[in-house]
Design an enzyme around this catalytic site. Sequence first.
Site, PDB file in Angstrom:
ATOM      1  N   LYS A   1     -20.886   2.612  34.489  1.00  0.00           N
ATOM      2  CA  LYS A   1     -20.118   3.715  34.696  1.00  0.00           C
ATOM      3  C   LYS A   1     -21.120   4.971  35.130  1.00  0.00           C
ATOM      4  CE  LYS A   1     -17.126   2.610  30.850  1.00  0.00           C
ATOM      5  NZ  LYS A   1     -16.879   2.549  29.491  1.00  0.00           N
TER       6      LYS A   1
ATOM      7  N   GLN B   1     -19.205   5.719  24.228  1.00  0.00           N
ATOM      8  CA  GLN B   1     -18.636   4.596  24.360  1.00  0.00           C
ATOM      9  C   GLN B   1     -18.458   3.869  22.981  1.00  0.00           C
ATOM     10  OE1 GLN B   1     -18.763   2.559  27.348  1.00  0.00           O
ATOM     11  NE2 GLN B   1     -17.862   0.797  25.970  1.00  0.00           N
TER      12      GLN B   1
ATOM     13  N   ASP C   1     -11.389   9.278  28.953  1.00  0.00           N
ATOM     14  CA  ASP C   1     -10.871   7.716  28.545  1.00  0.00           C
ATOM     15  C   ASP C   1      -9.432   7.894  28.006  1.00  0.00           C
ATOM     16  OD1 ASP C   1     -12.608   5.605  28.604  1.00  0.00           O
ATOM     17  OD2 ASP C   1     -13.895   6.211  26.501  1.00  0.00           O
TER      18      ASP C   1
END
Length: 293
Positions: A53, A97, A120
């Site tokens: 990422k 994460q 997200d």
Amino acid sequence: MSATILDGKAIAAEIRAEAASAAQQLIDAGTTPALAVVLIGNNPASAAYVGSKIKACAECGIESIERTADSDISESELLSIINDLNNDASVHGILVQLPLPDHIDENSIIEAVHPDKDVDGFHPINTGRLVAGSECLAPCTPAGIPELISRSGFTTSGKHAVIIGRSNIVGKPMMNILVQKAENANCTVTCCHSGTPDLAVHTKQADILIAAIGVADFVTADMVKPGALVIDVGINRVDDDTRARGYRLTGDVDFDSVSQVAEAISPVPGGVGPMTVAMLMKNTVAAATRLTE
Ligand code: NAD
């Protein structure tokens, strides 16, 4: 029949290039889009995802800010990191994460991220907007799948999509994306899961079959309608002594047999995985654009 292989790598590169061009417009107008990535503990898979990422951010002209902490961080300390990022006007996207250590309540953390910075797309406000068909930050993995399908020259409208898996990250948002009366959606949707009896009865009805199970090679050719489009979301590590690292990555679909009956199939690696990272770049630029309007 030998299926067309959907090239997630190439399509993801296209989407990253579009995100880079949108990021450049923001930079020219005085704002550098910035993504904060929070990594807790030392799970090697999580570290690898975060690495890819951050690399994609650099390629797209998006600033990345990494916040790391040991796995014994308390929930309140993690909430305080998120609160600081929520209040920092130079940060436009926040990604925590997953998975988190067991002593931290994942839902509390997801709900702490400001919905406008929730790149997200896991916050309940974004979930609600997704269900309602309103503009929102949608979860990257399922949001990338209609892009992968349409940019490969296939259509979704009027098709019967069967999803295997009902997680909040993939299965459920996938269902809500494909059922919308919208471009690259408009499917009849069936969602199967661990409580579904006679799974193959459903999967054999699918024009589009999406596997998000987490079990290597679970979907076999006898479960697939000839001519179906098969999307493999799974990422499973399988022991492999012939590889230097001792394992290989494989999907939830038995690629060799299913590619003999499907019209098109996404490979693992190189299918859905790179699309997820590209959609994160797209979401980050979209969040930065909205936050600076
Ligand atoms: P999960 O474990 O949260 O959910 C798995 C789902 O599969 C569950 O809803 C369960 O009901 C269903 N399931 C399990 N066994 C089943 C069975 N025998 N029959 C029918 N359904 C069954 O997993 P997840 O987070 O949704 O991820 C699924 C897979 O996708 C994993 O391999 C994960 O690594 C991968 N993944 C990939 C990406 C990507 O970017 N490519 C992103 C997220 C997840």
